[in-house]
Design a protein around this motif. Structure first.
Motif, PDB file in Angstrom:
ATOM      1  N   ASN A  15      22.014  13.149  15.330  1.00 21.01           N
ATOM      2  CA  ASN A  15      21.968  14.444  13.871  1.00 21.01           C
ATOM      3  C   ASN A  15      22.688  14.364  13.108  1.00 21.01           C
ATOM      4  O   ASN A  15      23.931  13.534  13.366  1.00 21.01           O
ATOM      5  N   GLY A  16      22.823  14.779  11.714  1.00 21.30           N
ATOM      6  CA  GLY A  16      23.081  14.532  10.570  1.00 21.30           C
ATOM      7  C   GLY A  16      23.254  15.447   8.931  1.00 21.30           C
ATOM      8  O   GLY A  16      21.542  15.808   9.152  1.00 21.30           O
ATOM      9  N   ARG A  17      23.435  14.844   7.916  1.00 18.78           N
ATOM     10  CA  ARG A  17      23.328  14.686   6.965  1.00 18.78           C
ATOM     11  C   ARG A  17      23.281  14.616   6.098  1.00 18.78           C
ATOM     12  O   ARG A  17      24.366  13.254   5.888  1.00 18.78           O
ATOM     13  N   SER A  18      22.001  13.852   5.109  1.00 16.18           N
ATOM     14  CA  SER A  18      22.252  11.973   4.811  1.00 16.18           C
ATOM     15  C   SER A  18      20.628  12.596   3.411  1.00 16.18           C
ATOM     16  O   SER A  18      20.014  12.991   4.325  1.00 16.18           O
ATOM     17  N   PRO A  19      20.788  11.667   2.848  1.00 15.26           N
ATOM     18  CA  PRO A  19      19.013  11.474   1.590  1.00 15.26           C
ATOM     19  C   PRO A  19      18.874  10.635   2.434  1.00 15.26           C
ATOM     20  O   PRO A  19      18.771  10.535   3.470  1.00 15.26           O
ATOM     21  N   PRO A  20      17.501  10.999   2.295  1.00 16.69           N
ATOM     22  CA  PRO A  20      15.650  10.118   2.815  1.00 16.69           C
ATOM     23  C   PRO A  20      16.351   8.678   2.929  1.00 16.69           C
ATOM     24  O   PRO A  20      16.284   8.462   4.437  1.00 16.69           O
ATOM     25  N   SER A  21      16.597   8.280   1.993  1.00 15.05           N
ATOM     26  CA  SER A  21      17.553   6.692   1.844  1.00 15.05           C
ATOM     27  C   SER A  21      18.169   6.371   3.259  1.00 15.05           C
ATOM     28  O   SER A  21      18.098   5.403   3.214  1.00 15.05           O
ATOM     29  N   ALA A  22      18.700   7.043   3.675  1.00 15.79           N
ATOM     30  CA  ALA A  22      19.774   7.126   4.457  1.00 15.79           C
ATOM     31  C   ALA A  22      19.546   7.064   6.316  1.00 15.79           C
ATOM     32  O   ALA A  22      20.517   7.578   7.026  1.00 15.79           O
ATOM     33  N   TRP A  23      18.425   7.646   6.400  1.00 17.87           N
ATOM     34  CA  TRP A  23      18.166   8.254   7.834  1.00 17.87           C
ATOM     35  C   TRP A  23      17.966   7.009   8.267  1.00 17.87           C
ATOM     36  O   TRP A  23      17.649   6.063   8.535  1.00 17.87           O
ATOM     37  N   PRO A  24      18.221   7.246   9.757  1.00 17.83           N
ATOM     38  CA  PRO A  24      17.909   6.873  10.440  1.00 17.83           C
ATOM     39  C   PRO A  24      16.532   6.113  10.683  1.00 17.83           C
ATOM     40  O   PRO A  24      15.957   6.758  11.036  1.00 17.83           O
ATOM     41  N   SER A  25      15.491   4.932  10.933  1.00 16.28           N
ATOM     42  CA  SER A  25      14.253   4.530  11.906  1.00 16.28           C
ATOM     43  C   SER A  25      14.027   5.533  13.135  1.00 16.28           C
ATOM     44  O   SER A  25      14.975   5.286  13.242  1.00 16.28           O
ATOM     45  N   ALA A  26      12.678   5.242  12.578  1.00 17.05           N
ATOM     46  CA  ALA A  26      12.492   6.387  14.011  1.00 17.05           C
ATOM     47  C   ALA A  26      10.767   5.594  14.557  1.00 17.05           C
ATOM     48  O   ALA A  26      10.475   5.767  13.112  1.00 17.05           O
ATOM     49  N   PRO A  27      10.467   5.717  15.194  1.00 14.14           N
ATOM     50  CA  PRO A  27       9.028   5.875  15.812  1.00 14.14           C
ATOM     51  C   PRO A  27       7.826   6.854  14.615  1.00 14.14           C
ATOM     52  O   PRO A  27       6.716   6.551  14.324  1.00 14.14           O
TER      53      PRO A  27
END
Length: 137
Positions: A15-27
């Motif tokens: 988990n974390g906090r970041s802009p959506p462009s930095a979110w990890p990929s997920a199915p």
């Protein structure tokens, strides 16, 4: 923005906090909508074919909503055998703004969940439930 990645058992693995462009990929991506933006209700309607359920829900909600029915966005769970129908309700203007903001960020969601629907019911516990928006209990 806050994000979390869950395993198949529903446990947080990152988990974390970041802009959506930095979110990890997920199915899958699921949006958790703050509880104050919506309500959950359970309606009693007769068993209906899927194509008629939304109209029946809107009719059942019509005199219970503070706003005109067309000003509300509703999402329905599949109807239960005995006629129980869970409905999530948010303001249509809020939902439109959410969808627009998501598109601007390049986000698409597999589903949205009201925050109030996340808490699991455990054996021997209770929850406050309302049969309608207009009355408690």
């Amino acid at each position: 923005m806050a994000w979390a990645v869950f395993d198949a058992a529903g446990r947080v693995v990152r988990n974390g906090r970041s802009p959506p462009s930095a979110w990890p990929s997920a199915p899958r991506r699921e949006a958790v909508i703050a509880a104050h933006h919506g309500r959950l209700v359970t309606l009693t309607v007769p068993p209906l074919p899927p194509g008629r359920v939304e109209a029946a829900a809107r009719f059942a909600l019509e005199d219970q909503l503070a706003d005109a029915p067309e000003e509300s966005h509703i999402a329905l769970e599949p109807q239960r055998g005995a006629g129980g129908l869970r409905v999530a309700i948010v303001a249509r203007t809020w939902m439109s703004a959410f969808v627009s903001a998501s598109r601007r960020c390049g986000l698409s969601w597999d589903r949205g969940i009201l925050e109030s629907d996340l808490a699991p019911a455990t054996a021997g516990s209770w929850r406050w439930c309302a049969p309608s928006i207009a009355q408690s209990g």
